[in-house]
Write an enzyme that holds these catalytic residues in place. Structure first.
Site, mmCIF file in Angstrom:
data_model
loop_
_atom_site.group_PDB
_atom_site.id
_atom_site.type_symbol
_atom_site.label_atom_id
_atom_site.label_comp_id
_atom_site.label_asym_id
_atom_site.label_seq_id
_atom_site.Cartn_x
_atom_site.Cartn_y
_atom_site.Cartn_z
ATOM 1 N N ASN A 1 -11.969 31.360 -13.691
ATOM 2 C CA ASN A 1 -11.514 30.420 -14.518
ATOM 3 C C ASN A 1 -10.008 30.330 -14.845
ATOM 4 O OD1 ASN A 1 -14.691 31.148 -16.496
ATOM 5 N ND2 ASN A 1 -14.449 29.561 -15.068
ATOM 6 N N LEU B 1 -25.711 31.540 -8.459
ATOM 7 C CA LEU B 1 -25.284 32.438 -9.033
ATOM 8 C C LEU B 1 -23.908 32.752 -9.522
ATOM 9 C CD1 LEU B 1 -27.222 35.406 -7.421
ATOM 10 C CD2 LEU B 1 -27.904 34.119 -9.352
ATOM 11 N N SER B 2 -23.014 32.060 -8.714
ATOM 12 C CA SER B 2 -21.462 31.757 -9.044
ATOM 13 C C SER B 2 -20.821 33.238 -9.376
ATOM 14 C CB SER B 2 -21.305 30.876 -10.117
ATOM 15 O OG SER B 2 -21.631 29.400 -9.899
ATOM 16 N N ASP C 1 -23.452 27.628 -19.124
ATOM 17 C CA ASP C 1 -22.827 26.554 -18.596
ATOM 18 C C ASP C 1 -23.172 25.376 -19.478
ATOM 19 O OD1 ASP C 1 -21.469 25.741 -15.991
ATOM 20 O OD2 ASP C 1 -22.868 27.299 -15.158
ATOM 21 N N GLY C 2 -22.060 24.391 -19.209
ATOM 22 C CA GLY C 2 -22.305 22.868 -19.878
ATOM 23 C C GLY C 2 -21.558 22.585 -21.272
ATOM 24 N N ARG D 1 -29.399 30.775 -16.656
ATOM 25 C CA ARG D 1 -28.450 29.672 -16.567
ATOM 26 C C ARG D 1 -28.487 28.280 -16.945
ATOM 27 N NH1 ARG D 1 -23.713 29.028 -11.501
ATOM 28 N NH2 ARG D 1 -22.624 27.900 -12.675
ATOM 29 N N HIS E 1 -16.491 24.085 -26.220
ATOM 30 C CA HIS E 1 -16.168 25.748 -26.051
ATOM 31 C C HIS E 1 -16.416 26.187 -27.535
ATOM 32 C CE1 HIS E 1 -15.082 25.311 -22.164
ATOM 33 N NE2 HIS E 1 -13.837 24.992 -22.256
ATOM 34 N N ARG F 1 -19.379 19.370 -20.417
ATOM 35 C CA ARG F 1 -20.249 18.191 -20.288
ATOM 36 C C ARG F 1 -20.844 18.041 -21.642
ATOM 37 N NH1 ARG F 1 -23.491 20.832 -15.409
ATOM 38 N NH2 ARG F 1 -21.979 22.459 -15.884
ATOM 39 N N SER G 1 -15.043 33.782 -16.169
ATOM 40 C CA SER G 1 -15.087 34.332 -14.822
ATOM 41 C C SER G 1 -13.658 34.583 -14.294
ATOM 42 C CB SER G 1 -15.899 33.590 -13.936
ATOM 43 O OG SER G 1 -14.923 32.479 -13.287
HETATM 44 C C1 V07 Z 1 -16.367 31.750 -24.779
HETATM 45 C C2 V07 Z 1 -17.902 30.171 -25.902
HETATM 46 C C3 V07 Z 1 -19.371 30.275 -25.065
HETATM 47 C C4 V07 Z 1 -19.525 29.397 -23.912
HETATM 48 C C5 V07 Z 1 -18.961 30.026 -22.736
HETATM 49 C C6 V07 Z 1 -17.275 29.312 -22.505
HETATM 50 C C7 V07 Z 1 -16.549 29.549 -23.804
HETATM 51 C C8 V07 Z 1 -17.781 34.114 -26.884
HETATM 52 C C9 V07 Z 1 -16.683 34.829 -26.351
HETATM 53 C C10 V07 Z 1 -16.564 36.069 -26.347
HETATM 54 C C11 V07 Z 1 -15.997 37.021 -25.204
HETATM 55 C C12 V07 Z 1 -15.750 38.310 -25.456
HETATM 56 C C13 V07 Z 1 -15.942 38.937 -26.738
HETATM 57 C C14 V07 Z 1 -16.429 38.294 -27.868
HETATM 58 C C15 V07 Z 1 -16.692 36.976 -27.616
HETATM 59 C C16 V07 Z 1 -16.172 34.064 -25.453
HETATM 60 C C17 V07 Z 1 -14.647 33.265 -23.947
HETATM 61 C C18 V07 Z 1 -15.251 32.035 -23.986
HETATM 62 C C19 V07 Z 1 -13.502 33.288 -22.945
HETATM 63 F F1 V07 Z 1 -15.696 40.312 -26.841
HETATM 64 N N1 V07 Z 1 -17.698 32.895 -26.352
HETATM 65 N N2 V07 Z 1 -16.677 32.904 -25.604
HETATM 66 N N3 V07 Z 1 -14.949 34.333 -24.653
HETATM 67 N N4 V07 Z 1 -16.945 30.457 -24.835
#
Ligand code: V07
Length: 226
Positions: free
Chosen positions: A50, A180-181, A2-3, A173, A19, A6, A47
């Site tokens: 999302n 827990l969301s 999270d965050g 978290r 992100h 922010r 999620s």
């Molecule tokens: C996402 C970066 C981390 C913070 C949370 C939200 C944004 C890595 C992945 C990922 C997911 C599956 C995979 C390989 C990498 C990712 C999303 C968002 C949707 F097989 N970071 N990250 N996927 N964030």
């Protein structure tokens, strides 16, 4: 994790920048966790709820798994990390789904830490799907309702392939949220919970070690009472 939004706001940058920084920190913490001896690191990336975010943000998020593997696969191989992805993958954009399957296939023979992404994951939907599977087995006459036990339910959950590591020892978290969301509701039944105040892009090796130290203290207390 999270965050990220922010964190971006605090730096006067767009949410996408948060992100992206969050994804860079996934790389950092993956290497740290692997070197500290973690067996399974499950990260909640996206999620089932999302999808309610603005289309532009969802599109950006769906690009992140692609960027992640394009830039990080060689290091995952060098670290001997095996990638798994759990969630309702059939609902992902074609390219995103394809890259996750490619990454799982290319790292399938790695024997080190399992890096398990929860992507389009929701625990209630997961449990609902498990109940449907067991209901079908009952309807087909394969099992009796009273034969259903906790182990059989666990076998129908998306963590089944993690075997002895299906239930986390520790949940962390970030960003001060104390919920827990809809994450691993069944599997977290006996897990230790740890909440860090820092936003995910700032969650460091030191923060992870602090969480592990807190976990170890709790284990020792329980040992003393047992
Ligand atoms: C996402 C970066 C981390 C913070 C949370 C939200 C944004 C890595 C992945 C990922 C997911 C599956 C995979 C390989 C990498 C990712 C999303 C968002 C949707 F097989 N970071 N990250 N996927 N964030």
């Amino acid at each position: 994790m999270d965050g990220n939004g922010r964190w971006a706001k605090a730096h006067h940058r767009p949410r996408a920048f948060g992100h992206k920084s969050g994804m860079d920190n996934v790389k950092t913490i993956t290497k740290v966790a692997s070197r500290l001896g973690v067996k399974v690191l499950t990260l909640y990336a996206f999620s089932t709820e999302n999808w309610r975010r603005p289309t532009e943000e969802v599109n950006y998020l769906m690009q992140l798994p692609i960027d992640f593997f394009n830039t990080f696969l060689p290091e995952l191989m060098a670290e001997n990390v095996q990638v798994k992805v759990m969630g309702f993958l059939d609902q992902l954009p074609e390219k995103t789904r394809q890259v996750t399957y490619d990454a799982m296939a290319q790292t399938a023979n790695n024997t080190g830490m399992i890096l398990n992404f929860a992507l389009n994951y929701g625990s209630r939907a997961e449990i609902t799907s498990a109940v449907q599977q067991l209901g079908q087995a009952v309807a087909a006459g394969q099992i009796q309702p009273e034969e259903i036990n906790e182990q059989m339910i666990g076998q129908q959950l998306m963590t089944a392939s993690l075997g002895q590591f299906a239930d986390p020892d520790l949940l962390i978290r970030t960003s001060g949220e104390l919920r827990l969301s809809n994450f691993l509701l069944w599997q977290l039944a006996y897990s230790e919970l740890y909440f860090a105040d820092v936003h995910w892009p700032d969650f460091s090796q030191q923060d992870l070690e602090q969480a592990f130290a807190a976990y170890q203290k709790r284990q020792r207390r329980y040992g003393g009472l047992a």
